[in-house]
Write a protein that holds these residues in place. Structure first.
Motif, mmCIF file in Angstrom:
data_model
loop_
_atom_site.group_PDB
_atom_site.id
_atom_site.type_symbol
_atom_site.label_atom_id
_atom_site.label_comp_id
_atom_site.label_asym_id
_atom_site.label_seq_id
_atom_site.Cartn_x
_atom_site.Cartn_y
_atom_site.Cartn_z
ATOM 1 N N LEU A 1 0.389 -5.818 16.976
ATOM 2 C CA LEU A 1 -0.651 -6.824 17.084
ATOM 3 C C LEU A 1 -0.088 -8.195 16.744
ATOM 4 O O LEU A 1 -0.384 -9.168 17.441
ATOM 5 N N LYS A 4 1.699 -9.620 19.705
ATOM 6 C CA LYS A 4 0.789 -10.006 20.785
ATOM 7 C C LYS A 4 0.027 -11.293 20.481
ATOM 8 O O LYS A 4 -0.356 -12.016 21.377
ATOM 9 N N LEU A 5 -0.212 -11.556 19.199
ATOM 10 C CA LEU A 5 -0.964 -12.759 18.817
ATOM 11 C C LEU A 5 -0.083 -13.997 18.687
ATOM 12 O O LEU A 5 -0.584 -15.096 18.521
ATOM 13 N N LEU A 34 -6.769 -3.746 10.236
ATOM 14 C CA LEU A 34 -6.940 -2.636 11.175
ATOM 15 C C LEU A 34 -7.025 -1.379 10.334
ATOM 16 O O LEU A 34 -6.059 -0.992 9.700
ATOM 17 N N CYS A 79 -11.586 -3.177 13.241
ATOM 18 C CA CYS A 79 -10.750 -4.372 13.203
ATOM 19 C C CYS A 79 -11.575 -5.488 12.599
ATOM 20 O O CYS A 79 -12.511 -5.996 13.216
ATOM 21 N N THR A 95 -7.518 -11.135 19.569
ATOM 22 C CA THR A 95 -7.298 -9.822 18.949
ATOM 23 C C THR A 95 -7.890 -8.717 19.811
ATOM 24 O O THR A 95 -7.257 -7.687 20.036
ATOM 25 N N ALA A 98 -5.657 -8.172 22.803
ATOM 26 C CA ALA A 98 -4.425 -7.488 22.412
ATOM 27 C C ALA A 98 -4.677 -6.016 22.116
ATOM 28 O O ALA A 98 -3.891 -5.148 22.518
ATOM 29 N N MET A 99 -5.764 -5.714 21.426
ATOM 30 C CA MET A 99 -6.063 -4.323 21.076
ATOM 31 C C MET A 99 -6.372 -3.484 22.311
ATOM 32 O O MET A 99 -6.061 -2.298 22.350
ATOM 33 N N ILE A 102 -2.853 -2.618 23.311
ATOM 34 C CA ILE A 102 -2.124 -1.817 22.325
ATOM 35 C C ILE A 102 -2.728 -0.430 22.180
ATOM 36 O O ILE A 102 -2.033 0.580 22.198
#
Length: 108
Positions: A1, A4-5, A34, A79, A95, A98-99, A102
């Motif tokens: 994560l 990705k952020l 998370l 999250c 987020t 991204a999640m 992921i």
């Protein structure tokens, strides 16, 4: 994560309270938790959330839903995102995006 952020820097501190204090002192912009079965408990989250909100910050699930207390399950699962509030919705959206990449099955 974190990858990705595209986060410039990370800060590692202890409890949720310490993490929220870092945001309130201007040492951090946000905190993401998370969690699943070992999620922070209501008693870990209530006071830090109250202090952050009183200072103008925001603490929600990544989908923008408020934290819920006294639901019968004392774990704050999913999250969770705390921030100074100024760009909270942008952090939540990034987020969430991204999640989805992921772990599409992760409950935010």
């Amino acid at each position: 994560l974190i990858g990705k952020l595209v986060i410039d820097a990370e800060k590692s501190v202890g409890s949720v309270g310490c993490k929220i204090a870092s945001i309130m002192r201007g040492e951090a912009d946000f905190y993401i938790s998370l969690s699943g079965e070992t999620a922070p408990k209501d008693w870990d989250m209530a006071a830090p959330e109250a202090l952050l909100r009183a200072a103008g910050g925001t603490f929600t699930h990544a989908n923008g839903q408020s934290l819920s207390y006294k639901t019968g399950d004392f774990r704050q699962m999913g999250c969770l995102i705390a921030s100074h509030g100024l760009s909270h919705s942008v952090i939540c959206q990034k987020t969430m995006n991204a999640m989805k990449f992921i772990d599409p099955d992760y409950r935010v």
